[in-house]
Design a protein around this motif. Structure first.
Motif, PDB file in Angstrom:
ATOM      1  N   UNK B 348       0.852  -1.196   0.000  1.00  0.00           N
ATOM      2  CA  UNK B 348       0.000   0.000   0.000  1.00  0.00           C
ATOM      3  C   UNK B 348       0.890   1.248   0.000  1.00  0.00           C
ATOM      4  N   UNK B 349       0.426   2.256  -0.742  1.00  0.00           N
ATOM      5  CA  UNK B 349       1.216   3.488  -0.833  1.00  0.00           C
ATOM      6  C   UNK B 349       1.407   4.113   0.554  1.00  0.00           C
ATOM      7  N   UNK B 350       0.343   4.090   1.365  1.00  0.00           N
ATOM      8  CA  UNK B 350       0.423   4.782   2.656  1.00  0.00           C
ATOM      9  C   UNK B 350       1.222   4.015   3.715  1.00  0.00           C
ATOM     10  N   UNK B 351       1.615   2.799   3.390  1.00  0.00           N
ATOM     11  CA  UNK B 351       2.444   2.066   4.367  1.00  0.00           C
ATOM     12  C   UNK B 351       3.774   2.780   4.609  1.00  0.00           C
ATOM     13  N   UNK B 352       4.229   3.502   3.582  1.00  0.00           N
ATOM     14  CA  UNK B 352       5.500   4.228   3.736  1.00  0.00           C
ATOM     15  C   UNK B 352       5.414   5.211   4.908  1.00  0.00           C
ATOM     16  N   UNK B 353       4.174   5.664   5.225  1.00  0.00           N
ATOM     17  CA  UNK B 353       4.000   6.628   6.321  1.00  0.00           C
ATOM     18  C   UNK B 353       3.512   5.963   7.599  1.00  0.00           C
ATOM     19  N   UNK B 354       3.304   4.673   7.541  1.00  0.00           N
ATOM     20  CA  UNK B 354       2.810   3.983   8.724  1.00  0.00           C
ATOM     21  C   UNK B 354       3.915   3.949   9.792  1.00  0.00           C
ATOM     22  N   UNK B 355       3.575   4.314  11.038  1.00  0.00           N
ATOM     23  CA  UNK B 355       4.616   4.381  12.079  1.00  0.00           C
ATOM     24  C   UNK B 355       5.359   3.055  12.273  1.00  0.00           C
ATOM     25  N   UNK B 356       4.637   1.939  12.178  1.00  0.00           N
ATOM     26  CA  UNK B 356       5.293   0.635  12.370  1.00  0.00           C
ATOM     27  C   UNK B 356       6.267   0.373  11.226  1.00  0.00           C
ATOM     28  N   UNK B 357       5.798   0.617  10.011  1.00  0.00           N
ATOM     29  CA  UNK B 357       6.621   0.337   8.823  1.00  0.00           C
ATOM     30  C   UNK B 357       7.849   1.246   8.806  1.00  0.00           C
ATOM     31  N   UNK B 358       7.605   2.531   9.160  1.00  0.00           N
ATOM     32  CA  UNK B 358       8.699   3.517   9.083  1.00  0.00           C
ATOM     33  C   UNK B 358       9.838   3.215  10.045  1.00  0.00           C
ATOM     34  N   UNK B 359       9.497   2.466  11.098  1.00  0.00           N
ATOM     35  CA  UNK B 359      10.525   2.167  12.106  1.00  0.00           C
ATOM     36  C   UNK B 359      11.456   1.045  11.655  1.00  0.00           C
ATOM     37  N   UNK B 360      11.052   0.306  10.599  1.00  0.00           N
ATOM     38  CA  UNK B 360      11.839  -0.877  10.220  1.00  0.00           C
ATOM     39  C   UNK B 360      12.950  -0.491   9.237  1.00  0.00           C
ATOM     40  N   UNK B 361      14.174  -0.567   9.751  1.00  0.00           N
ATOM     41  CA  UNK B 361      15.346  -0.137   8.982  1.00  0.00           C
ATOM     42  C   UNK B 361      15.506  -0.955   7.692  1.00  0.00           C
ATOM     43  N   UNK B 362      15.275  -2.269   7.795  1.00  0.00           N
ATOM     44  CA  UNK B 362      15.505  -3.141   6.635  1.00  0.00           C
ATOM     45  C   UNK B 362      14.482  -2.860   5.525  1.00  0.00           C
ATOM     46  N   UNK B 363      13.219  -2.685   5.900  1.00  0.00           N
ATOM     47  CA  UNK B 363      12.190  -2.425   4.884  1.00  0.00           C
ATOM     48  C   UNK B 363      12.456  -1.084   4.197  1.00  0.00           C
ATOM     49  N   UNK B 364      12.881  -0.102   4.975  1.00  0.00           N
ATOM     50  CA  UNK B 364      13.184   1.206   4.377  1.00  0.00           C
ATOM     51  C   UNK B 364      14.381   1.098   3.428  1.00  0.00           C
ATOM     52  N   UNK B 365      15.365   0.279   3.828  1.00  0.00           N
ATOM     53  CA  UNK B 365      16.583   0.161   3.013  1.00  0.00           C
ATOM     54  C   UNK B 365      16.367  -0.631   1.726  1.00  0.00           C
ATOM     55  N   UNK B 366      15.353  -1.487   1.707  1.00  0.00           N
ATOM     56  CA  UNK B 366      15.130  -2.313   0.513  1.00  0.00           C
ATOM     57  C   UNK B 366      13.936  -1.837  -0.328  1.00  0.00           C
ATOM     58  N   UNK B 367      13.208  -0.853   0.205  1.00  0.00           N
ATOM     59  CA  UNK B 367      11.986  -0.407  -0.469  1.00  0.00           C
ATOM     60  C   UNK B 367      12.208   0.031  -1.910  1.00  0.00           C
ATOM     61  N   UNK B 368      13.360   0.663  -2.180  1.00  0.00           N
ATOM     62  CA  UNK B 368      13.626   1.187  -3.535  1.00  0.00           C
ATOM     63  C   UNK B 368      13.660   0.068  -4.580  1.00  0.00           C
ATOM     64  N   UNK B 369      13.867  -1.173  -4.128  1.00  0.00           N
ATOM     65  CA  UNK B 369      14.001  -2.286  -5.081  1.00  0.00           C
ATOM     66  C   UNK B 369      12.704  -2.523  -5.862  1.00  0.00           C
ATOM     67  N   UNK B 370      11.577  -2.136  -5.263  1.00  0.00           N
ATOM     68  CA  UNK B 370      10.289  -2.309  -5.961  1.00  0.00           C
ATOM     69  C   UNK B 370      10.275  -1.570  -7.301  1.00  0.00           C
TER      70      UNK B 370
END
Lengths: 300, 425
Positions: B348-370
Motif C-alpha cells: 500500500x502506498x500509505x504504508x510508507x507513512x505507517x509508524x510501524x513500517x517507518x521504524x523498520x530499517x531493513x524495509x526502508x533500506x530495501x523499499x527502492x528495489x520495488x
C-alpha cells in the motif's frame, strides 16, 4: 465353462476387472484428452493422439527411456544377486545366525518408505554432514555431496537394499525346500560348494528366480517413490528421472500447480504397454509354459 | 450470520499474519455491516493449511474446489490463479473491485498487473517482496575493499557501475585468494524457483506478451542467462553440485559467513534471525544487499517480486462479503505489521507513512528495489514452461550442457509442449 467354475472365479474376476482392467481403460481414455488443472474435470476435450505425439517429439523422451532401462537393469541385478547371495550364505550357516542375518536385511523393507528414504538423504548429506562421509573418508573416499555427485549410486542402493530382501526371502524358502538328500549325495561324490550351488541349487530354484525377475522388473518399472524422495529426478538435466517419475511429475506434481493429467496418463499408458511386452518376453525366455505344464511322470 | 472460510498456507513463520490479518479484519467488517443491516454479521473460519508445503497446498485447494468443498477465500501466489480460471475455481473481481474502489485505491498500482489474466483481475495483493543479491561485508574487507567501497556497492549496482560480470570476477578473486572455498563465491538459489529468472530478465529476457498473453522465450537472452551459471561453475565460483543441494545446508552455510554473494528474498533476512538465530545486529554488521547487478555496465539492474494474493473462490455464496473482508485486511496497519514481522515490502502506498513500517530499517533500506522489479507471468501453462527452462538450467549448472546446446534444446521443447501458446523472439 460351467456355472460352478464361474461362481468360484467371480469374486476374483470382479476384483481384477475393478482394480486392474478398469484403471487401464480409464488411463487410456484420459491419455486421449487435454485434461489438466487448467481444464478441471468439466472443461477437458478429446485431442486424439496429441499427447503421444508430444511425448514422441519430446527432447527428454530418449534420455528418460535410457535412464529407466539403466535403473531397472542395474537395480534388478543388485536385487537378484544380493538376494541370492544372502539366501545362499544364510542357509549355509547355523539356523539361528542365518535367521538373525536375514532379519537384519528385512529392516529396509519394514521401515516406512519416507523414513527410510530420509535416512538415506541425511546419511548422504554434503560435507561437513553425512554419515557416509564420516564412515568413508577414513578409508580414502573423498567427502562429497553424494546425492549430487553420485546420484545413481544412492538411487540404486536405496532401492536395492529394499528389493534384495524380497529375493532373499523367496530364494531362502526355495533353497530350504530342496531335498537334503541331493546335497548329501553331491558331497559324498566330492562336489565342491560352488559345484553344489551351480549344479543343484540354481537349477532347482529356476522358477523362484523367474518369479523374482519378472516381479521385480515390473515393480521397478513402476516404482519411483525412493527416487522422488532422494534425488527427485536430478541433479542436472533429468539425470535420475525415470519414466514413472516423469509421469508422476507431469500428472501430479508441478511446482506451479499446473498438473497435466492427460499427458501424464499417456506416459502411464506407455508404461503399461512396455510392461506387458517385457513380461511376455521374460515368460517366453524362461519357458514359463514348461514350468507350469503337467508333470510327465505321475506319482500315485 | 454468514460463515466464511479462508485458507492460507502455513503455519509459515514468520508470515503468520497472512491468516491473522483476515481474523483481525472480521471485527472491523462486522462494525461496518452493523450500520448497514444489524442482522448481517460474519464469522470466519481461517486456517493454516498443508504446513507450508506449496505443492500439497495447491493440490488440496484444487481437489476441494473440484469437489465444491473449497474455502471462500484462498491465499496463493499470483501466478497460481492462472490455471484455476479455466475450471472456474476462482472468480473475476473486476465488478466487485469497482464497486468497492475506494477501499483498494491505496494498493500500489503496479501490483495489480500481477493480479490479471487476459485483462481481468482475479486477486488482491496480500504482500510482496524483492529478491536482493546479498554479500558479506567482512569477506569483501578481507579482499582489501575499503569500507566506503563496500557500503557503496548497492549504489554502484543501482547506477549500473557494478555489473554481473564484475560480481563474478569479484567472486572468482575471492576463491583464488582463498577468502572463500571453491564453489562458495556465489550461491544462487539451490532449488527450483522464480529467483533464477532474474538472470534471464537481466539479459533482456521476456516471459509474456502483453497484448496476447502468450508465453515468450527470447533465445538470445536465455543463452546469456544460462551463460551466467556456466561461467560461475567454470570459474569455480559456484559448485557444479550446487543446484539440487539442500536448502537447509544452504542457509547454514551462508549464515556461517562462508559465502561471498548469495541470492535470497527480503523475507529471508527475517528467517536468518528467527530460524537460524543470527542476531539482527550481526546481519547489519556483516551482510549487505543490492539489486541484481545489470548484465553489462550502464544497464539497468533488476530484482523479482512474487506477490502472494487473496482470491475469492466460486465455491462461496457471498463473494462480495469475502472481498469486503479482504478489503478490511488490506489496511496500512495490518499490512505493516505483516511486513515488519516477516520482512515483506509494502503493498500500500500509505504504508510508507505507517509508524510501524517507518521504524523498520531493513524495509526502508530495501523499499527502492520495488522500482526495479519484475514478475513471473500469469499463464495456465507456466508450470510446463518453467519445468523446461529450469531442467535445462540444471543441465548447464552441472556442466552437462553448454549454454548454446541447452538453449537450442529448451526452445525446441518449449515449442513442442506449448505450440501456439509460445512466441519466440
Amino acid at each position: 465353462m460351467n456355472s460352478t467354475a464361474l461362481l468360484f472365479m467371480g469374486p476374483a474376476a470382479l476384483l481384477v476387472i475393478l482394480f486392474f482392467f478398469v484403471p487401464v481403460v480409464i488411463t487410456l481414455g484420459l491419455s486421449l484428452t487435454d485434461a489438466a488443472t487448467a481444464t478441471g474435470l468439466s472443461n477437458w476435450k478429446w485431442i486424439g493422439l496429441d499427447n503421444y505425439d508430444q511425448i514422441a517429439r519430446g527432447s527428454f523422451t530418449m534420455l528418460i527411456i535410457r535412464n529407466t532401462i539403466f535403473y531397472v537393469l542395474v537395480t534388478l541385478a543388485f536385487n537378484v544377486v544380493v538376494g541370492l547371495g544372502i539366501a545362499l550364505l544364510s542357509t549355509h550357516v547355523e539356523a539361528k545366525a542365518g535367521g538373525f542375518f536375514r532379519a537384519l536385511w528385512l529392516l529396509p523393507r519394514i521401515s516406512p518408505s519416507a523414513v527410510y528414504a530420509i535416512m538415506w538423504v541425511w546419511a548422504a548429506a554434503a560435507p561437513p554432514f553425512g554419515i557416509m562421509n564420516d564412515v568413508l573418508s577414513p578409508v580414502g573416499v573423498a567427502p562429497r555431496d553424494w546425492l549430487n555427485t553420485d546420484p545413481w549410486v544412492i538411487v540404486i542402493l536405496v532401492n536395492g537394499f529394499v528389493g534384495a530382501s524380497l529375493g532373499m526371502l523367496v530364494f531362502t524358502s526355495a533353497i530350504n525346500s530342496i531335498p537334503e538328500d541331493l546335497f548329501r549325495a553331491a558331497r559324498v561324490d566330492g562336489a565342491s560348494a560352488w559345484q553344489i550351488v551351480r549344479r543343484i541349487t540354481l537349477p532347482l530354484i529356476r522358477w523362484p528366480v523367474l518369479f523374482v525377475l519378472v516381479y521385480q522388473t515390473m515393480s521397478l518399472m513402476a516404482s519411483y517413490e525412493y527416487i522422488l524422495l532422494t534425488t527427485n529426478g536430478g541433479p542436472g538435466l533429468y539425470t535420475t528421472e525415470v519414466w514413472s517419475l516423469w509421469a508422476f511429475h507431469t500428472a501430479l506434481s508441478n511446482y506451479y500447480g499446473n498438473l497435466e493429467f492427460g499427458l501424464g496418463a499417456a506416459m502411464a499408458a506407455g508404461l503399461v504397454v512396455i510392461g506387458l511386452v517385457v513380461s511376455f518376453t521374460m515368460l517366453r525366455l524362461f519357458r514359463f509354459d514348461e514350468l507350469v505344464s503337467d508333470p510327465r511322470v505321475e506319482i500315485t | 450470520m454468514v460463515k466464511l472460510v479462508a485458507w492460507t498456507i502455513g503455519p509459515d513463520a514468520p508470515s503468520f499474519y497472512r491468516k491473522d490479518n483476515l481474523v483481525s479484519a472480521v471485527a472491523t467488517l462486522n462494525q461496518e455491516l452493523e450500520k448497514e443491516n444489524p442482522k448481517t454479521t460474519i464469522e470466519l473460519d481461517a486456517t493454516f493449511e498443508s504446513g507450508g508445503a506449496w505443492g500439497d497446498y495447491l493440490q488440496k485447494f484444487q481437489l476441494a474446489a473440484e469437489a465444491k468443498q473449497g474455502p471462500d477465500i484462498v491465499l496463493a501466489g499470483h501466478e497460481n490463479f492462472a490455471p484455476w480460471v479455466g475450471p472456474g475455481y476462482v472468480i473475476a473481481l473486476d465488478d466487485l473491485l469497482k464497486k468497492h474502489e475506494a477501499k483498494f485505491k491505496d494498493v500500489i498500482p503496479t501490483l495489480w498487473d500481477a493480479m490479471k489474466l487476459r485483462g481481468k483481475t482475479y486477486a488482491v495483493p496480500q504482500d510482496t517482496e524483492a529478491r536482493p543479491m546479498y554479500y558479506r561485508k567482512d569477506l569483501l574487507a578481507k579482499m582489501g575493499w575499503s569500507k566506503d567501497r563496500i557500503d557503496g556497492l548497492p549504489e554502484a549496482v543501482k547506477k549500473g557501475d557494478f555489473a554481473m560480470s564484475d560480481l563474478l570476477a569479484t567472486a572468482k578473486e575471492a576463491v583464488d585468494k582463498g577468502v572463500v572455498e571453491a564453489g562458495k563465491g556465489w550461491y544462487p538459489r539451490p532449488t527450483k524457483g522464480h529467483d533464477h529468472y532474474m538472470f534471464y530478465y537481466q539479459n533482456g529476457g521476456e516471459m509474456q506478451d502483453k497484448a496476447s498473453g502468450k508465453l515468450v522465450v527470447v533465445p538470445a537472452a536465455l543463452e546469456k542467462h544460462y551463460g551466467v551459471y556456466a561461467t560461475a561453475v567454470q570459474t569455480k565460483v559456484t559448485s557444479p553440485t550446487h543446484i539440487g543441494s539442500d536448502f537447509k545446508i544452504w542457509h547454514e552455510t551462508v549464515t556461517a559467513g562462508k559465502v561471498l554473494f548469495y541470492n535470497a528474498g527480503t523475507w529471508t533476512w527475517k528467517e536468518w534471525s528467527t530460524t537460524y538465530k543470527v542476531p539482527e545486529n550481526d546481519l547489519w554488521d556483516k551482510v549487505g544487499f543490492t539489486l541484481i547487478p545489470a548484465a553489462q555496465k550502464g544497464a539497468k539492474p533488476t530484482t523479482l517480486s512474487h506477490p502472494l494474493a487473496y482470491m475469492v473462490t466460486s465455491n462461496g455464496k457471498t463473494p462480495e462479503l469475502a472481498l469486503r473482508l479482504i478489503a478490511h485486511a488490506t489496511t496500512p496497519e495490518l499490512n505493516s505489521r505483516h511486513s515488519v514481522e516477516s520482512a515483506h515490502l509494502a503493498i500500500l502506498k500509505t504504508q510508507q507513512d505507517d509508524p510501524t513500517y517507518k521504524k523498520d530499517k531493513f524495509l526502508l533500506a530495501t523499499g527502492y528495489m520495488s522500482d526495479f522489479t519484475t514478475f513471473i507471468p500469469n499463464h495456465p501453462k507456466y508450470g510446463a514452461y518453467d519445468e523446461v527452462l529450469f531442467r535445462f538450467l540444471s543441465g548447464v549448472a552441472t556442466g552437462q550442457l553448454t549454454p548454446k546446446a541447452a538453449t537450442d534444446q529448451a526452445v525446441a521443447e518449449l515449442k513442442n509442449q506449448l505450440r501456439d501458446e509460445l512466441i519466440t523472439k
